[in-house]
Design an enzyme around this catalytic site. Structure first.
Site, PDB file in Angstrom:
ATOM      1  N   HIS A 389       0.823  -1.217   0.000  1.00  0.00           N
ATOM      2  CA  HIS A 389       0.000   0.000   0.000  1.00  0.00           C
ATOM      3  C   HIS A 389       0.855   1.265   0.000  1.00  0.00           C
ATOM      4  O   HIS A 389       0.345   2.373  -0.197  1.00  0.00           O
ATOM      5  CB  HIS A 389      -0.938  -0.006   1.213  1.00  0.00           C
ATOM      6  CG  HIS A 389      -2.261   0.623   0.942  1.00  0.00           C
ATOM      7  ND1 HIS A 389      -2.426   1.656   0.055  1.00  0.00           N
ATOM      8  CD2 HIS A 389      -3.498   0.380   1.450  1.00  0.00           C
ATOM      9  CE1 HIS A 389      -3.698   2.027   0.030  1.00  0.00           C
ATOM     10  NE2 HIS A 389      -4.366   1.257   0.870  1.00  0.00           N
ATOM     11  N   ASP A 393      -2.449   2.096  -4.472  1.00  0.00           N
ATOM     12  CA  ASP A 393      -3.706   2.368  -3.771  1.00  0.00           C
ATOM     13  C   ASP A 393      -4.667   1.207  -3.986  1.00  0.00           C
ATOM     14  O   ASP A 393      -4.540   0.425  -4.937  1.00  0.00           O
ATOM     15  CB  ASP A 393      -4.343   3.659  -4.279  1.00  0.00           C
ATOM     16  CG  ASP A 393      -3.552   4.889  -3.859  1.00  0.00           C
ATOM     17  OD1 ASP A 393      -2.909   4.839  -2.791  1.00  0.00           O
ATOM     18  OD2 ASP A 393      -3.571   5.882  -4.601  1.00  0.00           O
TER      19      ASP A 393
END
Length: 416
Positions: A389, A393
């Protein structure tokens, strides 16, 4: 004539490696192809073979010593007479020569100075660890050749503190002291384990603490793919062609196409360097005795289903046979399959420095409704996508997974 034994490069981001074990000792006779030592990087282990017949006249890199890629770890001499001499009467001279060479190879930029003006020599890994844990090298005593600070010295400082004769800033608050204990424990990961199991423990732990891992789950309908696969198998049988086209092969092809559409997922991130790769090199997580290896199919996006199948069978067999080579390096994305174990969903751990890994679950039959509301059984494959992450995204990861599913549910696109 002496042949240098060099530290190999095992991956895109590898800058140095460590000799874990020497299988030969100084003075031993070796033949070309003989395995002489085991080396390890942060990700992989590899057995190093002799590139010439002769004698191992000198072991330069000791066990656990950090050596830069292409650095000399040993010497093989073709002459028996020279080999015997080097292993007996000339050892001290050779050691002194090596020390001089090591000092000469260290540039001014690679050294610092202590308070009294004395130069400090440190290995690249020691410098990186010192920077990571905010340790000033001028307060660390080096135990390597010529007083060089090594990884072991940094680990000693974090575990036991500095030597009595050297001062350093220490934690003053309870929170900072707790962090110091945690940091010391970090460097003992894998303690008590040996060989591949220890390396796996270290890699998996590093992966978890150096990335922000998140896993998405969804299923792909394989009804069309199952029919397409059956027809393909029939055609191959009629043509007397023996190529095992497994569901994993189709997934590999779907992943390759999806990575070309989503290049941010075909990336690596390490040591502050983010790279989106043009080539798709697919790692195939493979269970081996006492551990796990990740052989690689290179340029998989340019291969047909049959070639992917052949390459997958070849590299996984090599891994299970313990063979070393370039097929173990350079992956940009990995798939791992627990379907044969009956597992549907799981959370794969990233094969760092890669940005993503896709887990394949066990095929299941679920009741679905057709357009008229009539129930029927539908074959589905659970998919688990873990991604970093920090780099990707959730919406981008979901888009990649959507493309993988789309290709699996429209199998004709996999042969175009």
């Amino acid at each position: 004539m002496a042949t240098e034994v060099l530290m190999p490069k095992l991956g895109l981001t590898m800058t140095e490696g460590t000799v874990q074990e020497w299988y030969k000792k100084e003075g031993d006779a070796v033949k070309k192809g003989d395995v002489i030592c085991l080396i390890a990087s942060e990700k992989l282990t590899m057995e190093v073979e002799a590139e010439a017949d002769g004698y191992l006249t000198k072991i330069i890199a000791t066990v656990d010593e950090d050596i830069p890629v292409k650095g000399v770890i040993g010497l093989i001499d073709e002459s028996a007479e020279i080999g015997i001499t080097a292993a007996t009467s000339k050892i001290e001279i050779t050691k002194q020569d090596i020390k001089v060479l090591k000092v000469e190879n260290i540039t001014q930029q690679e050294s610092e100075k202590r308070a009294d003006g004395e130069r400090i020599f440190a290995s690249p890994l020691a410098k990186r660890l010192a920077k990571e844990y905010d340790i000033e090298l001028q307060f660390v005593r080096g135990t390597g050749g010529n007083g060089r600070i090594t990884k072991r010295d940094i680990e000693r400082v974090l575990d036991k503190g500095l030597d009595d004769t050297i001062e350093v800033n220490v934690a003053s608050t309870p929170e900072e002291k707790q962090i110091e204990k945690f940091v010391a424990a970090e460097l003992n990961i894998g303690e008590g384990l040996i060989g591949m199991r220890k390396i796996i423990a270290q890699r998996m732990h590093k992966s978890m603490v150096s990335t922000a891992q998140l896993t998405l789950h969804r299923k792909a309908s394989l009804d069309k793919l199952a029919k397409f696969r059956n027809k393909l198998k029939q055609k191959l049988q009629q043509a007397n062609v023996e190529i095992p086209i497994t569901y994993t092969v189709f997934v590999a092809r779907a992943v390759a196409l999806a990575l070309k559409k989503n290049p941010q997922m075909n990336s690596t991130y390490s040591n502050g360097s983010y790279i989106e790769h043009n080539e798709v090199h697919l790692g195939i997580a493979t269970s081996v005795r006492n551990g796990l290896m990740v052989p690689v199919i290179h340029n998989v996006d340019k291969l047909s289903l049959s070639t992917i199948s052949e390459n997958m069978a070849t590299v996984t067999e090599k891994a299970r046979n313990g063979e070393s080579g370039a097929y173990l390096t350079g992956s940009t994305f990995t798939i791992t399959n627990l379907g044969t174990s009956g597992v549907e969903y799981f959370t794969p751990i990233l094969n760092t420095p890669e940005t993503g890994i896709l887990g394949l679950g066990s095929l299941v039959k679920e009741v679905s409704l057709d357009k008229k509301g009539k129930p029927y059984y539908e074959l589905k494959m659970p998919l688990s996508l873990t991604f970093d992450h920090q780099i990707i995204d959730g919406s981008e990861a979901a888009a990649f997974l959507e493309d993988v599913v789309y290709y699996l549910e429209n199998p004709m696109l996999l042969v175009i």
